[in-house]
Design an enzyme around this catalytic site. Structure first.
Site, PDB file in Angstrom:
ATOM      1  CD  GLU A 190      40.955  51.281  32.658  1.00 56.98           C
ATOM      2  OE1 GLU A 190      40.886  52.317  32.839  1.00 56.98           O
ATOM      3  OE2 GLU A 190      39.949  50.859  32.197  1.00 56.98           O
ATOM      4  CG  ASP A 191      47.160  53.068  32.524  1.00 55.35           C
ATOM      5  OD1 ASP A 191      46.293  54.317  32.256  1.00 55.35           O
ATOM      6  OD2 ASP A 191      46.577  52.645  33.910  1.00 55.35           O
ATOM      7  CG  HIS A 224      53.232  51.904  38.528  1.00 52.43           C
ATOM      8  ND1 HIS A 224      53.117  51.519  39.826  1.00 52.43           N
ATOM      9  CD2 HIS A 224      51.725  51.372  38.329  1.00 52.43           C
ATOM     10  CE1 HIS A 224      51.894  51.181  40.634  1.00 52.43           C
ATOM     11  NE2 HIS A 224      50.372  51.411  39.640  1.00 52.43           N
ATOM     12  CG  HIS A 260      48.072  46.910  38.869  1.00 52.64           C
ATOM     13  ND1 HIS A 260      49.363  46.420  38.946  1.00 52.64           N
ATOM     14  CD2 HIS A 260      47.976  48.632  38.925  1.00 52.64           C
ATOM     15  CE1 HIS A 260      49.904  48.067  39.029  1.00 52.64           C
ATOM     16  NE2 HIS A 260      48.772  48.966  39.096  1.00 52.64           N
ATOM     17  CG  ASP A 309      48.407  50.664  41.992  1.00 53.16           C
ATOM     18  OD1 ASP A 309      48.743  50.591  41.600  1.00 53.16           O
ATOM     19  OD2 ASP A 309      46.918  50.958  42.180  1.00 53.16           O
ATOM     20  CG  ASP A 320      60.834  60.399  77.499  1.00 54.03           C
ATOM     21  OD1 ASP A 320      62.052  60.760  77.152  1.00 54.03           O
ATOM     22  OD2 ASP A 320      60.629  60.937  78.594  1.00 54.03           O
TER      23      ASP A 320
HETATM   24 MN    MN Z   1      49.063  51.222  39.436  1.00 56.25          MN
END
Ligand code: MN
Length: 707
Positions: free
Chosen positions: A80-81, A52, A76, A148, A269
């Site tokens: 956090e992860d 990701h 990024h 992101d 159109d």
């Molecule tokens: Mn992310």
């Protein structure tokens, strides 16, 4: 290893440039750090999580953003992860402050869940504001966050939870796509909109997609014919041009159908083509060529180069009737305009304005949007402040937003939360770290105030660190109140002594009729009586004679007898604890200032030369609350051609019922003129000015001057 090298090569391909060795090393380090951070984490699709952030940085590379942004994209989610394996400090140590700042900003924004759907616009705008100031430190925070979100939306089909899916799509449509729009980053905006549209209204999405595909097939031939026709004509004029067909995006077609209540054909159109040429001059030549081939439709020529749209959009638009009798829309612009039209802020950021100016500009655009959201529910002055960008936004540990004037320190913040918190301030933490009292707040700071409940109150020193006038006023008020308490206490002491002397109780003494009448005549509350006694304006003997010698009805003169209640305010608070300076003798209407001294606060005229060198800490802002006074001394000097004129001048005072408290006459050095110095009692500046005017008109008066 090979994978990392391959990946860097992919980044080079999408950004259409090659990195130097230093850049490659940084990228490699970042990729490895991200791999380490996300090790053992997987996405809903089953692939390793690290894919990701790597995809996000690829999007950033396709936007031709700089190496710092690419690295921020790679990292990024690392803080956090990652189960705490990687910290912001690690990132700062390895990649510097900017990357850490951007990653931190992205993390903050990601934690904010925007309210979506039919909700209170005010609430929505508040959340958006929260996001905005998380992004405010560095515009690249937005770029990374948008990339992101774009990648998350591209892969949203893997999310099983329907609610979550819907929420993300709504948030994208209502918050992120508009941010991209406001910043002119249309390439991202369109894709975000179409991806959300697909999640929220799948039926409509596929229907429109199908219709577009059919039409496109139908129309492609004709569009190509027009493109080629124009290409040929421009070639004859030696004009280099990139010509392409224009296709509307699904969501914008659907939106238009709904808004204008029209069917697909009516919206779709029209054939549109775009010519991108080398420079502005060529844009106009191209218009000429277009109008030679086809007949322009009156009223449809729009020159947004000469007069750009409010968002900065530049292009020339014209609609013509083709040989088949159908309208054809044509946009003409140069490469830079095209870049700006598609990439907006990113184009600006990359190509020309990496400056503070740019930051203000995009912040303004976003604030402007917030204003739209808030329409009618905010007051103008608040907005004005914001638009001047004189403010920083900081957070309490609970996540509440506090606006502070730029330059505010932690002591200002403490007082802004609550006066008592300010008074008991004992220190502050910003983003978890202890900071000195002089620390200036920055956008997005999380500020925690440490309080000492047993502290006796503020220190005069704090005035040096306080930026906001309101903070200063609160600190000063504390000391004034304290002084007042002291005066009241010593006033009570005198009353106690007096009661003892008269051999009655304090209660009885205060009930004494004489004393009560006296207080009433001077409109003194008992507290004010104590203050007057405490400061010595009313003495023990004054009170004794008032109460004992009842038959004499002797009036006590209160020294410094003026009662300034409801007449002067200090720092906005009505007060009686002031003295009037004898040097400059201010009268109601004069611009005044309070100077603190051991005696309390003395009121001077702003221009008084005696206060020129007074330190700032001793100055208090003072104002007249009312111009209805019983009378103030004022000094004027009148220069006359001869002594005989004086009685006439005196007549003016008499006719105006102005009391003279003193008069001094002296002769000038040349003996040709005389100076008459009057001290008079006036009610206000306007009365004084009127008087001076009248005197000036008199024969023999050379000039009148206020002393
Ligand atoms: Mn992310």
């Amino acid at each position: 290893m090979l994978k990392v090298k391959n990946y860097i090569h992919e980044l080079e391909t999408v950004s259409k440039k090659s990195f130097n060795n230093d850049e490659k090393m940084l990228l490699e380090k970042a990729i490895k750090m991200a791999e380490y951070a996300h090790e053992g984490f997987y996405r809903k699709s089953g692939e390793p999580f690290v894919n990701h952030p790597l995809e996000v940085s690829k999007i950033l590379a396709s936007l031709k953003l700089d190496i710092t942004t690419l690295i921020s994209g790679i990292l990024h989610d690392s803080v956090e992860d990652s189960d705490g394996k990687v910290t912001l400090q690690d990132i700062e140590k390895e990649f510097g402050k900017n990357v850490a700042l951007i990653v931190d900003g992205v993390t903050k924004v990601s934690k904010i869940n925007a309210p979506v759907g039919n909700i209170d616009q005010k609430k929505k705008s508040e959340t958006i504001q929260k996001m905005l100031f998380a992004m405010a430190e560095d515009v690249r925070v937005i770029f990374v966050k948008l990339a992101d979100r774009l990648h998350n939306m591209r892969t949203i089909d893997y999310v099983d939870n329907k609610e979550k899916k819907r929420y993300k799509a709504l948030e994208t449509l209502e918050v992120y796509a508009p941010i991209a729009h406001k910043l002119g980053i249309h390439v991202i905006k369109w894709e975000l909109e179409d991806l959300s549209f697909k999640v929220l209204y799948p039926e409509e999405y596929y229907k429109i997609k199908e219709l577009v595909a059919q039409k496109k097939k139908e129309r492609e031939e004709r569009t190509n014919e027009y493109v080629n026709q124009l290409k040929l004509a421009l070639k004859e004029h030696n004009i280099n041009a990139l010509i392409e067909g224009r296709y509307k995006h699904y969501y914008s077609i659907w939106k238009k159908m709904k808004e204008k209540n029209k069917n697909f054909d009516e919206i779709y159109d029209l054939i549109g083509i775009r010519a991108i040429v080398d420079d502005i001059k060529t844009c106009y030549t191209t218009v000429g060529v277009v109008h030679q081939i086809w007949v322009p439709l009156p009223g449809r020529f729009k020159d947004y180069i000469a007069a750009p749209k409010s968002n900065g959009y530049k292009s020339i638009h014209t609609t013509v009737i083709t040989q088949y009798g159908e309208p054809l829309e044509i946009q003409i612009r140069d490469h830079q305009m095209h870049n700006e039209a598609e990439y907006g802020l990113i184009a600006h950021w990359i190509y020309k304005e990496k400056t503070v100016n740019l930051k203000q500009k995009w912040l303004l655009q976003l604030l402007d949007w917030r204003k739209e959201l808030l329409k009618g529910s905010t007051n103008l002055s608040e907005l004005k402040n914001e638009l001047q960008l004189e403010e920083v936004f900081v957070l309490t540990p609970k996540g509440e937003i506090i606006h502070m004037p730029r330059g505010s320190t932690v002591i200002d913040f403490a007082y802004a939360i609550h006066t008592e918190i300010g008074h008991h301030f004992s220190g502050a933490k910003v983003n978890g770290k202890i900071v000195p009292i002089s620390y200036k707040l920055k956008n997005g700071d999380v500020v925690e105030i440490l309080v000492n409940k047993s502290s006796k109150g503020p220190s005069l020193d704090w005035l040096k660190y306080a930026k906001s006038p309101r903070t200063k006023a609160k600190i000063r008020r504390f000391f004034r109140e304290q002084e007042k308490e002291r005066l009241i206490d010593s006033g009570k002491d005198v009353i106690r002594k007096l009661a003892k002397r008269l051999n009655i109780s304090i209660e009885n003494l205060l009930e004494n009729e004489r004393l009560k009448t006296f207080m009433k005549n001077h409109s003194l509350s008992s507290e004010e009586l104590f203050i007057r006694i405490g400061e010595g304006s009313i003495t023990f003997n004054d009170l004794l004679s008032l109460i004992e010698k009842q038959e004499e009805q002797k009036k006590i003169k209160i020294k410094q007898k003026k009662n300034y209640k409801n007449l002067i305010s200090i720092d906005g608070i009505s007060t009686i604890d002031v003295h009037i300076a004898k040097c400059c003798m201010p009268v109601p209407g004069d611009e005044i200032i309070g100077i603190s001294s051991r005696r309390g606060i003395t009121i001077h005229r702003v221009g008084c030369k005696n206060i020129k060198n007074i330190e700032e800490e001793r100055k208090f802002s003072a104002n007249w609350i009312s111009e209805n006074s019983s009378g103030f001394n004022a000094a004027i000097e009148i220069e006359l051609d001869k002594n005989e004129r004086l009685p006439e001048i005196m007549n003016i005072f008499v006719s105006k019922k102005i009391n003279i408290s003193s008069l001094k006459v002296s002769e000038s050095e040349s003996w040709k003129t005389i100076f008459a110095q009057f001290t008079i009692v006036v009610k206000s500046l306007s009365e004084l000015n009127e008087l001076i005017n009248d005197i000036e008109k008199k024969a023999g008066v050379i000039r009148v001057r206020r002393k």
